[in-house]
Write a protein that holds these residues in place. Structure first.
Motif, mmCIF file in Angstrom:
data_model
loop_
_atom_site.group_PDB
_atom_site.id
_atom_site.type_symbol
_atom_site.label_atom_id
_atom_site.label_comp_id
_atom_site.label_asym_id
_atom_site.label_seq_id
_atom_site.Cartn_x
_atom_site.Cartn_y
_atom_site.Cartn_z
ATOM 1 N N ASP A 122 0.854 -1.186 0.000
ATOM 2 C CA ASP A 122 0.000 0.000 0.000
ATOM 3 C C ASP A 122 0.896 1.244 0.000
ATOM 4 O OD1 ASP A 122 0.950 0.227 2.571
ATOM 5 O OD2 ASP A 122 -1.001 0.258 3.548
ATOM 6 N N ASP A 124 1.589 3.354 2.338
ATOM 7 C CA ASP A 124 2.422 3.478 3.524
ATOM 8 C C ASP A 124 3.673 2.603 3.406
ATOM 9 O OD1 ASP A 124 3.328 4.119 6.047
ATOM 10 O OD2 ASP A 124 2.006 2.689 7.076
ATOM 11 N N ASP A 186 5.815 -2.170 7.664
ATOM 12 C CA ASP A 186 4.367 -1.901 7.662
ATOM 13 C C ASP A 186 3.459 -3.118 7.586
ATOM 14 O OD1 ASP A 186 2.045 -0.292 7.702
ATOM 15 O OD2 ASP A 186 1.960 -0.242 5.515
ATOM 16 N N HIS A 211 3.678 -0.272 12.650
ATOM 17 C CA HIS A 211 2.906 0.657 13.487
ATOM 18 C C HIS A 211 1.501 0.123 13.752
ATOM 19 C CE1 HIS A 211 0.332 2.858 10.298
ATOM 20 N NE2 HIS A 211 0.747 1.732 9.798
ATOM 21 N N HIS A 212 1.284 -1.158 13.473
ATOM 22 C CA HIS A 212 -0.019 -1.740 13.794
ATOM 23 C C HIS A 212 -0.067 -2.046 15.290
ATOM 24 C CE1 HIS A 212 -0.089 -2.297 9.445
ATOM 25 N NE2 HIS A 212 -1.395 -2.425 9.542
ATOM 26 N N ASP A 267 -2.489 6.187 4.803
ATOM 27 C CA ASP A 267 -2.987 5.523 6.007
ATOM 28 C C ASP A 267 -3.932 6.406 6.830
ATOM 29 O OD1 ASP A 267 -1.726 3.147 5.531
ATOM 30 O OD2 ASP A 267 -0.855 2.993 7.544
HETATM 31 MN MN LIG Z 1 0.536 1.329 7.522
#
Ligand SMILES: [Mn+2]
Length: 458
Positions: A122, A124, A186, A211-212, A267
């Motif tokens: 994606d 990000d 990511d 960063h999840h 995001d």
């Molecule tokens: Mn992300």
């Protein structure tokens, strides 16, 4: 130059050798030879003509010392600051961790040891990979070395054992003086990645930038170089793309602001600046990683930063892709709005869509995740407040909450409840507070799961 063989790319006869040596400080060069050498051999490189065995007994030690000095001279002391709070405070808190990961990264990079960089498909993930690529390139122009980087786009958010297998295969043609390095950008912060982690752990050193929100049972947090802003007082708005960019700022000052913003925009980060550069890059990253075959030509499964670079440099291609993305997104959104079903939540509205009603065979863009976010934007723009969107496709349920509703409610709670209720029936689930996904083991149970979610929101 005298040095040691730090990496070999095996060929039928001889190989491509990376010689790490000393010539006014640490230096590594690539050299082709039909002679046979082993990793760690001491060699003398005369011009570009010959690679000869050498017998310096302390050569390995001197190379190691020179390498250490070189890395220290490359590392930039100052913390990367954007002049934005609390972004900068979070960066300040995790900077030490980025620095120690960067020392490992530079070590592998300068020794020519294989580095697999795997990024989420994606805007990000791609923005992060692209910033890192630009930084490596800038460093290469500055000091010269023989990098051995392999870029892999990751479909989806799990690092499963299939991905680990693939990465091991990719590095199998090499012998190196130390373990190859795996860099994750990511994705993967969920229990579904545990099998991939245990397969990869023996073979790779690992740097994991995500960063999840961490889900229970995820074992990646045990890795020495697992870095996530959630552990430093941050949240999902501190994107992995920005984290990867900050990481690369430990050794390069190249300007990556446009791609940081592309990752924020992609995001829906609170740091997104839709008035600044980054919008177009965000769309191109998304389009190309959604449908690589369409953007780059048939049969393609992977995209590299070099290919993004070529697109950005080609004005015609760039505007062609942007036009296509806008047209396609508009069409699919129009169709989506037509096919929405409406339900009542406690004090909010729920809009549901079967993605099969809008998808086409001719293009994979937009992927359902990106589409769900855009669909929510469209619904909110048409005057609805406090909205939840559920898009389902195959065994997947994609959920989105608008900013207002997301203040009072978290999709992570809903996902946790569903997991608890359906146990083994749920293959995976996770995401962020306002954007999340559930994957069912059997899509035939989808109706039941949806009804149970709708019931719990009444
Ligand atoms: Mn992300």
């Amino acid at each position: 130059m005298e040095g040691i063989i730090s990496c070999i790319r095996h060929r039928e006869r001889g190989g491509i050798f990376v010689v790490s040596g000393i010539e006014g400080g640490f230096k590594s060069v690539e050299f082709r030879s039909n002679r046979s050498f082993s990793v760690g051999d001491s060699v003398r490189l005369d011009g570009i003509a010959e690679l000869e065995p050498a017998s310096g007994t302390d050569l390995a030690k001197s190379v190691e010392e020179a390498l250490g000095k070189k890395i220290s001279s490359i590392m930039r002391a100052e913390v990367y600051r954007k002049g934005v709070e609390p972004l900068d405070s979070i960066t300040g808190r995790l900077w030490g961790r980025l620095e120690s990961a960067a020392r490992l990264f530079l070590r592998k990079l300068l020794l020519g040891v294989p580095i697999v960089i795997r990024f989420h498909n994606d805007a990000d993930g791609s923005g992060g990979a692209y910033s890192l690529y630009l930084s490596i390139k800038e460093l290469g122009e500055r000091i010269g070395f023989a990098p051995n980087t392999m870029w892999m786009m990751n479909r989806g958010v799990a690092y499963s054992s299939a991905e680990a297998e693939n990465d091991m295969l990719a590095t199998n043609g090499y012998s190196a003086i130390e373990k190859p390095l795996l860099v994750i950008i990511d994705f993967g912060t969920a229990a579904e990645s545990n099998s991939g982690i245990s397969s990869a752990k023996g073979k790779f050193d690992i740097i994991w930038l995500d960063h999840h929100p961490m889900t229970e049972g995820f074992r990646g947090t045990e890795l020495e170089h697992y870095i996530n802003p959630w552990n430093f007082g941050g949240d999902s708005s501190y994107t992995a793309g920005f984290l990867a960019s900050a990481f690369s700022k430990t050794f390069s000052a190249v300007d990556t602001e446009e791609y940081e913003n592309a990752s924020f925009i992609g995001d829906y980060s609170t740091y997104a600046d839709t008035g600044a550069r980054g919008n177009e890059a965000s769309i191109i990253f998304d389009l190309v990683t959604s449908d690589v075959g369409m953007a780059l030509g048939g049969g393609r499964m992977n995209v590299t930063p070099q290919e993004f670079e070529a697109i950005f440099a080609n004005e015609k291609k760039r505007s062609e892709l942007l036009r296509y993305a806008n047209m396609r997104l508009g069409e699919v959104l129009d169709a989506g709005i037509e096919s929405l079903r409406r339900y009542k939540g406690r004090d909010f509205e729920i809009f549901m869509l079967d993605f099969e009603d809008v998808r086409s065979d001719e293009s994979k863009y937009p992927l359902p995740g990106r589409f769900s976010s855009k669909l929510l934007d469209r619904i909110v723009a048409s005057g609805h407040g406090r909205v939840m969107v559920i898009v389902h496709v195959g065994a997947y349920l994609l959920m989105r909450l608008d900013k207002e509703l997301c203040k009072d409610m978290s999709l992570l709670d809903i996902i946790a409840e569903v997991k608890e209720r359906y146990g083994e029936g749920i293959e995976g689930g996770g995401g962020h507070r306002c954007a999340g996904t559930i994957k069912l083991r059997d899509k035939r149970n989808k109706r039941g799961v949806i009804n149970s979610i709708l019931g719990s929101l009444k």
